[in-house]
Enzyme design. Structure first.
Site, PDB file in Angstrom:
ATOM      1  N   VAL A  96      -2.944  -6.852   2.779  1.00 49.62           N
ATOM      2  CA  VAL A  96      -2.911  -6.049   3.888  1.00 49.62           C
ATOM      3  C   VAL A  96      -3.638  -4.561   4.140  1.00 49.62           C
ATOM      4  O   VAL A  96      -4.144  -4.085   5.177  1.00 49.62           O
ATOM      5  CB  VAL A  96      -1.596  -6.078   4.400  1.00 49.62           C
ATOM      6  CG1 VAL A  96      -0.543  -4.926   3.667  1.00 49.62           C
ATOM      7  CG2 VAL A  96      -1.386  -5.528   6.058  1.00 49.62           C
ATOM      8  N   TYR A  97      -3.857  -4.215   2.924  1.00 53.79           N
ATOM      9  CA  TYR A  97      -4.509  -2.528   2.836  1.00 53.79           C
ATOM     10  C   TYR A  97      -5.836  -2.758   3.442  1.00 53.79           C
ATOM     11  O   TYR A  97      -6.600  -3.442   2.932  1.00 53.79           O
ATOM     12  CB  TYR A  97      -4.379  -2.247   1.411  1.00 53.79           C
ATOM     13  CG  TYR A  97      -3.141  -2.050   0.745  1.00 53.79           C
ATOM     14  CD1 TYR A  97      -1.994  -1.913   1.513  1.00 53.79           C
ATOM     15  CD2 TYR A  97      -3.062  -1.817  -0.410  1.00 53.79           C
ATOM     16  CE1 TYR A  97      -0.894  -1.748   0.833  1.00 53.79           C
ATOM     17  CE2 TYR A  97      -1.714  -1.322  -1.292  1.00 53.79           C
ATOM     18  CZ  TYR A  97      -0.763  -1.542  -0.388  1.00 53.79           C
ATOM     19  OH  TYR A  97       0.685  -1.180  -1.253  1.00 53.79           O
ATOM     20  N   SER A  98      -5.978  -2.022   4.405  1.00 51.51           N
ATOM     21  CA  SER A  98      -7.295  -1.752   5.316  1.00 51.51           C
ATOM     22  C   SER A  98      -7.806  -3.348   5.652  1.00 51.51           C
ATOM     23  O   SER A  98      -9.089  -3.284   5.487  1.00 51.51           O
ATOM     24  CB  SER A  98      -8.232  -0.873   4.479  1.00 51.51           C
ATOM     25  OG  SER A  98      -7.819   0.393   4.471  1.00 51.51           O
ATOM     26  N   ALA A  99      -6.782  -4.162   5.918  1.00 48.97           N
ATOM     27  CA  ALA A  99      -7.412  -5.543   6.562  1.00 48.97           C
ATOM     28  C   ALA A  99      -8.259  -6.231   5.551  1.00 48.97           C
ATOM     29  O   ALA A  99      -9.082  -6.898   5.767  1.00 48.97           O
ATOM     30  CB  ALA A  99      -8.216  -5.722   7.831  1.00 48.97           C
ATOM     31  N   GLY A 100      -7.746  -5.856   4.272  1.00 48.97           N
ATOM     32  CA  GLY A 100      -8.343  -6.762   2.945  1.00 48.97           C
ATOM     33  C   GLY A 100      -9.648  -5.978   2.400  1.00 48.97           C
ATOM     34  O   GLY A 100     -10.085  -6.403   1.349  1.00 48.97           O
TER      35      GLY A 100
END
Length: 326
Positions: free
Chosen positions: A60-64
């Site tokens: 999920v971090y920065s949308a992958g």
């Protein structure tokens, strides 16, 4: 850099884990303060050069894009087999009823998506980011076992939850002969010590590695109480974590500053040294956005706080309501 056993496993990791939530496209996801790839790569390389072999990210971090940046940096700056690479699954990655959670469908879909973004055939540690109240724990644990048996992960771990939930998960796995969690990534720092009540003793008893997140309380322990940062101003989740006991928290921050001044070191070193010296802690997860952040983190491992200093740092603390996962 020293290396320690990862709980009761045979795996060895650096005493610091490089947290990669700071690395990612600031235009993707919910964190506008993240560093783009050009700014991230020198810091990741600095971590490798400091001897860090353990890195933690999440789908999920920065949308992958955190995984993508990290994967390319490992390819260019390190030997994959020498790196202990960790990522996480649970949070929403796509719209629709199966776009998040810990169902078999979600886990099988997300491990493949993470491996593709990371550019690797396996991760060393695959962690559930939170407890999924909508999925039977039997389904989750069997799916994670199958991920391990498929060679897509070497070990599995968990992040913040109640100790009874963690015990239930591993009991369920043991009952069925499935892979058990070997690590707990929990919330622990001088401003939040509720994990000392149940989770830390349980992990010590069971030989489970402990890799705390936010060991510097999102930077609050590194600066004067009235100072702020772009991250603190815009980090919605972070804003929910440290708002219960501001008078006590202020006194703790002031005590960190006093000991740092007496020792002649940055405040970050004192606050991180407290976590690193905590009984049962394997490797604190440190996020960095500047070269000196990593320099201070490494130096903190050699800063031995006295019993009197530890007592002074801990004295102002008052009980907190559970935060970070409920």
């Amino acid at each position: 850099m020293d290396y320690v056993k990862f709980g009761s496993t045979g795996l060895k990791v650096s005493r610091l884990c490089l947290g990669c939530m700071s690395f990612g496209d600031p235009g993707r996801g919910t964190h506008s303060w993240t560093l783009n790839e050009e700014r991230s790569r020198p810091l990741i390389r600095q971590g490798f050069e400091a001897g860090i072999n353990f890195l933690d990210t999440a789908n999920v971090y920065s949308a992958g894009t955190s995984e993508e940046i990290l994967g390319r940096a490992i390819r260019d700056f390190a030997q994959r087999d020498e790196i202990v690479l960790a990522t996480k699954v649970f949070n929403r990655m796509r719209p629709g009823p199966n776009g998040s959670g810990l169902s078999r469908k979600a886990i099988m879909m997300e491990i493949d998506a993470s491996l593709k973004r990371l550019g690797t055939d396996y991760v060393d540690l695959y962690q559930i980011h939170r407890w999924d109240h909508g999925t039977p724990i039997e389904e989750t644990m069997e799916a994670l076992h199958d991920v391990v048996k498929a060679g897509k992960a070497r070990y599995i771990g968990a992040s913040s939850m109640f100790a009874w939930q963690f015990a239930k998960a591993n009991y369920t796995a043991r009952l069925h002969g499935w892979t058990e969690f070997v690590s707990m990534q929990n919330h622990l720092n001088l401003l939040y010590r509720e994990e000392e009540r149940e989770m830390l003793p349980f992990c010590a008893d069971q030989g489970i590695a402990v890799i705390p997140w936010s060991p510097l309380a999102r930077g609050r322990l590194t600066r004067a109480w009235d100072e702020t940062s772009e991250r603190q101003r815009t980090d919605v989740f972070g804003g929910t974590l440290y708002r219960q006991a501001e008078d006590a928290d202020r006194r703790i921050v002031e005590e960190v500053a006093a000991i740092a001044a007496k020792r002649g070191v940055p405040k970050a070193q004192v606050a991180l040294a407290w976590v690193a010296q905590k009984a049962g802690v394997t490797a604190p997860i440190v996020g960095i956005s500047k070269p000196n952040h990593l320099t201070d983190a490494v130096a903190a491992l050699s800063l031995n706080l006295s019993a009197e200093e530890i007592a002074a740092l801990e004295a102002p603390y008052v009980p907190h309501r559970v935060e970070g996962f409920v």
